[in-house]
Enzyme design. Structure first.
Site, PDB file in Angstrom:
ATOM      1  N   HIS A 307       0.851  -1.186   0.000  1.00 61.83           N
ATOM      2  CA  HIS A 307       0.000   0.000   0.000  1.00 61.83           C
ATOM      3  C   HIS A 307       0.886   1.235   0.000  1.00 61.83           C
ATOM      4  O   HIS A 307       1.950   1.220   0.616  1.00 61.83           O
ATOM      5  CB  HIS A 307      -0.908   0.011   1.244  1.00 61.83           C
ATOM      6  N   ASP A 365      -7.966  -5.417   0.343  1.00 64.67           N
ATOM      7  CA  ASP A 365      -8.567  -6.282  -0.663  1.00 64.67           C
ATOM      8  C   ASP A 365      -7.987  -7.684  -0.721  1.00 64.67           C
ATOM      9  O   ASP A 365      -8.362  -8.468  -1.586  1.00 64.67           O
ATOM     10  CB  ASP A 365      -8.510  -5.595  -2.035  1.00 64.67           C
TER      11      ASP A 365
HETATM   12  N1  ACO Z   1       3.951  -7.524  -4.846  1.00 63.46           N
HETATM   13  C1  ACO Z   1       5.291  -7.519  -5.060  1.00 63.46           C
HETATM   14  N2  ACO Z   1       6.072  -6.429  -4.896  1.00 63.46           N
HETATM   15  C2  ACO Z   1       5.469  -5.309  -4.490  1.00 63.46           C
HETATM   16  C3  ACO Z   1       4.075  -5.242  -4.245  1.00 63.46           C
HETATM   17  C4  ACO Z   1       3.323  -6.401  -4.427  1.00 63.46           C
HETATM   18  N3  ACO Z   1       2.002  -6.404  -4.203  1.00 63.46           N
HETATM   19  N4  ACO Z   1       3.748  -3.987  -3.852  1.00 63.46           N
HETATM   20  C5  ACO Z   1       4.900  -3.303  -3.871  1.00 63.46           C
HETATM   21  N5  ACO Z   1       5.934  -4.094  -4.235  1.00 63.46           N
HETATM   22  C6  ACO Z   1       7.355  -3.738  -4.307  1.00 63.46           C
HETATM   23  C7  ACO Z   1       7.668  -2.937  -5.552  1.00 63.46           C
HETATM   24  O1  ACO Z   1       8.077  -3.779  -6.610  1.00 63.46           O
HETATM   25  C8  ACO Z   1       8.793  -2.049  -5.056  1.00 63.46           C
HETATM   26  O2  ACO Z   1       9.969  -2.834  -4.986  1.00 63.46           O
HETATM   27  P1  ACO Z   1      11.399  -2.189  -5.344  1.00 63.46           P
HETATM   28  O3  ACO Z   1      11.652  -1.162  -4.296  1.00 63.46           O
HETATM   29  O4  ACO Z   1      12.342  -3.339  -5.305  1.00 63.46           O
HETATM   30  O5  ACO Z   1      11.272  -1.602  -6.710  1.00 63.46           O
HETATM   31  C9  ACO Z   1       8.401  -1.720  -3.634  1.00 63.46           C
HETATM   32  O6  ACO Z   1       7.608  -2.847  -3.216  1.00 63.46           O
HETATM   33  C10 ACO Z   1       7.585  -0.448  -3.499  1.00 63.46           C
HETATM   34  O7  ACO Z   1       6.436  -0.567  -4.342  1.00 63.46           O
HETATM   35  P2  ACO Z   1       5.812   0.598  -5.197  1.00 63.46           P
HETATM   36  O8  ACO Z   1       5.124   0.017  -6.390  1.00 63.46           O
HETATM   37  O9  ACO Z   1       6.859   1.640  -5.448  1.00 63.46           O
HETATM   38  O10 ACO Z   1       4.777   1.171  -4.154  1.00 63.46           O
HETATM   39  P3  ACO Z   1       3.571   2.115  -4.479  1.00 63.46           P
HETATM   40  O11 ACO Z   1       3.265   2.843  -3.254  1.00 63.46           O
HETATM   41  O12 ACO Z   1       3.816   2.914  -5.720  1.00 63.46           O
HETATM   42  O13 ACO Z   1       2.378   1.070  -4.845  1.00 63.46           O
HETATM   43  C11 ACO Z   1       0.560  -0.391  -4.629  1.00 63.46           C
HETATM   44  C12 ACO Z   1       1.387   0.716  -3.955  1.00 63.46           C
HETATM   45  C13 ACO Z   1       0.092   0.085  -6.023  1.00 63.46           C
HETATM   46  C14 ACO Z   1      -0.698  -0.661  -3.793  1.00 63.46           C
HETATM   47  C15 ACO Z   1       1.413  -1.668  -4.736  1.00 63.46           C
HETATM   48  O14 ACO Z   1       1.785  -2.118  -3.451  1.00 63.46           O
HETATM   49  C16 ACO Z   1       0.709  -2.786  -5.500  1.00 63.46           C
HETATM   50  O15 ACO Z   1       0.762  -2.813  -6.750  1.00 63.46           O
HETATM   51  N6  ACO Z   1       0.025  -3.720  -4.785  1.00 63.46           N
HETATM   52  C17 ACO Z   1      -0.717  -4.778  -5.440  1.00 63.46           C
HETATM   53  C18 ACO Z   1      -2.055  -4.236  -5.937  1.00 63.46           C
HETATM   54  C19 ACO Z   1      -3.033  -4.001  -4.816  1.00 63.46           C
HETATM   55  O16 ACO Z   1      -3.253  -4.835  -3.946  1.00 63.46           O
HETATM   56  N7  ACO Z   1      -3.666  -2.813  -4.857  1.00 63.46           N
HETATM   57  C20 ACO Z   1      -4.702  -2.430  -3.882  1.00 63.46           C
HETATM   58  C21 ACO Z   1      -4.216  -1.339  -2.989  1.00 63.46           C
HETATM   59  S1  ACO Z   1      -5.421  -0.980  -1.796  1.00 63.46           S
HETATM   60  C22 ACO Z   1      -6.561  -0.121  -2.601  1.00 63.46           C
HETATM   61  O17 ACO Z   1      -6.308   0.659  -3.495  1.00 63.46           O
HETATM   62  C23 ACO Z   1      -7.879  -0.335  -2.264  1.00 63.46           C
END
Ligand code: ACO
Length: 430
Positions: A307, A365
């Site tokens: 998140h 979720d």
């Molecule tokens: N699975 C694997 N790796 C992940 C995940 C994940 N679910 N989420 C983040 N990471 C990793 C990224 O690859 C990144 O790694 P790095 O530093 O080696 O490059 C690091 O964690 C930071 O992630 P970001 O994508 O930069 O974080 P951001 O804040 O931009 O994204 C998000 C947040 C979009 C929710 C992300 O965690 C994600 O895609 N999660 C999966 C989708 C999801 O469940 N979305 C629902 C969110 S809740 C809602 O909106 C209701």
């Protein structure tokens, strides 16, 4: 409380003072307006990683501590003691209602649930396999063509009627989208039913036999709606604010929010989680799946994890996980293996260095789809259910913005990296 910072242009020695303002909770925010005036530079913050886009009194999140407050009330308390309709009132009006206020609000919401019949005909224009989010977004936008008596955004009573109407009608529109998928007759709202019972009835009743509403199903749905009702300046809420900041018709602004919610990085995650669990299939395949997640070349994410704000347990995930046990016991024998798989996946991921070092925890979720599925709601409708809930938050934020006399159009700037000025070359010389 405020803290002052000095910004210095190292080339010219010119300085300016920036003030960081404190809110009632949370970190201070730096007012960067003088940077443009004094130095002629903009700040660069793709994805709003470090930018507060607005001041707000509605919802507070402490992502490190796993705290979520609606108008100051912990979401755990609201989940246990309140109802979605009361939470919608709280978000929109700012305080818990008295008994009489709640009754009047509930009454108004109940009496605004029907939609204009012409609006219902829009559904006939969609293909049988249209994604319900596409239908809901389009039909909500179309409401702008119907309800002309409540779109003067400068008129508080208009804003209020709009707020009640959209909270009341979203379930009806969602149910119409669902019935369209099934090619079943539309079921009209019933004013004798509470908000969530009415949703279940509109979804699952058919004209040929009686439908009895299960109280545990209604309670679980109410809980999910409370937990999804608001989440401060998330992508869809920011979209509603940005669209609304132009003075756009409020229904159009909410439709923009529905569209933004659809993406798998946001509200579409609940649908993606069940797809993911099904594709993993069994506990034996978890390690191989997580190896793919950790391999950046694979572009696979553990959906329902991570998140932007929470770097700790999302408090909503814990509450939903607890509700899963009750719902599955009653309805969800088919979903039990998926739940068990999700529990094991969570357990393994939370011990894995990749997730630990990045502070990735289950979000709202990770488990919500399991409940929806056990209630008989199909996967493509999960994000629509989220939209029903989040409408309360969108409306509260829209109201807050529009009623602010200092409202300005939201208009970010950019760092231009395209070509410099060049002359047009006629086609025969290219
Ligand atoms: N699975 C694997 N790796 C992940 C995940 C994940 N679910 N989420 C983040 N990471 C990793 C990224 O690859 C990144 O790694 P790095 O530093 O080696 O490059 C690091 O964690 C930071 O992630 P970001 O994508 O930069 O974080 P951001 O804040 O931009 O994204 C998000 C947040 C979009 C929710 C992300 O965690 C994600 O895609 N999660 C999966 C989708 C999801 O469940 N979305 C629902 C969110 S809740 C809602 O909106 C209701």
């Amino acid at each position: 409380m405020s803290t002052k910072y000095e910004l210095k242009d190292l080339a010219t020695g010119k300085t300016s003072t920036l003030e960081a303002r404190g809110g009632t909770l949370g970190p201070q925010v730096l007012d960067i307006a003088p940077i443009v005036k004094d130095h002629g530079v903009f700040t660069f913050d793709p994805g709003f990683m470090a930018t507060a886009s607005t001041e707000s009194r509605i919802t507070y999140i402490d992502g490190d501590a796993g705290v979520l407050l609606y108008r100051g009330y912990p979401v755990e308390q609201l989940a246990e003691k309140s109802s979605f309709v009361e939470v919608a009132y709280l978000l929109i009006y700012g305080s818990l209602p008295s008994k009489a206020q709640l009754e009047a609000f509930r009454n108004s919401i109940t009496r605004h649930t029907m939609v204009n019949e012409h609006l219902l005909r829009f559904f006939q224009g969609f293909r049988y396999d249209a994604h319900p989010m596409a239908m809901v977004s389009a039909v909500v936008a179309s409401m702008a063509a119907f309800y002309h008596d409540s779109t003067d955004i400068n008129e508080p009573r208009h804003r209020e009627i709009f707020a009640h109407r959209i909270v009341a009608k979203l379930p009806t529109i969602a149910a119409a989208a669902y019935k369209h998928l099934l090619a079943q007759p539309f079921v009209y709202p019933r004013n004798d039913l509470r908000y969530c019972s009415n949703i279940l009835n509109m979804f699952f009743a058919v004209p040929c036999e009686p439908y009895s509403i299960d109280p545990i199903a209604a309670e679980a749905l109410d809980l999910l709606l409370i937990l999804h009702a608001d989440h401060e300046q998330n992508a869809s809420t920011s979209t509603v604010r940005l669209a609304g900041s132009t003075g756009a018709n409020p229904y159009a602004a909410i439709s923009a929010g529905v569209s933004a919610l659809w993406g798998p990085a946001h509200g579409g995650a609940n649908e993606a989680v069940l797809d993911m669990l099904e594709s993993i299939g069994s506990v034996a395949n978890i390690d191989a799946f997580l190896a793919r997640v950790k391999d950046k070349r694979d572009h696979v994410r553990l959906m329902g994890f991570g998140h932007r704000v929470y770097k700790n347990f999302d408090p909503r995930a814990k509450i939903i996980r607890a509700m899963c046990y009750r719902v599955l016991e009653k309805f969800g024998h088919a979903e039990t293996p998926l739940f068990e798989l999700a529990l094991r996946l969570e357990e393994i991921a939370l011990k894995d260095e990749y997730f630990v070092s990045r502070k990735l925890y289950p979000n709202v979720d990770f488990y919500s789809g399991i409940i929806y599925s056990a209630l008989g709601i199909p996967r493509s409708m999960f994000t629509v259910m989220f939209a029903i809930a989040r409408t309360a938050g969108w409306v509260a934020h829209w109201q807050e913005m529009v009623s602010d006399p200092h409202m300005r159009i939201g208009r970010p700037r950019q760092l231009y990296t395209g070509p410099t000025q060049r002359d047009y070359v006629p086609l025969d010389r290219r």
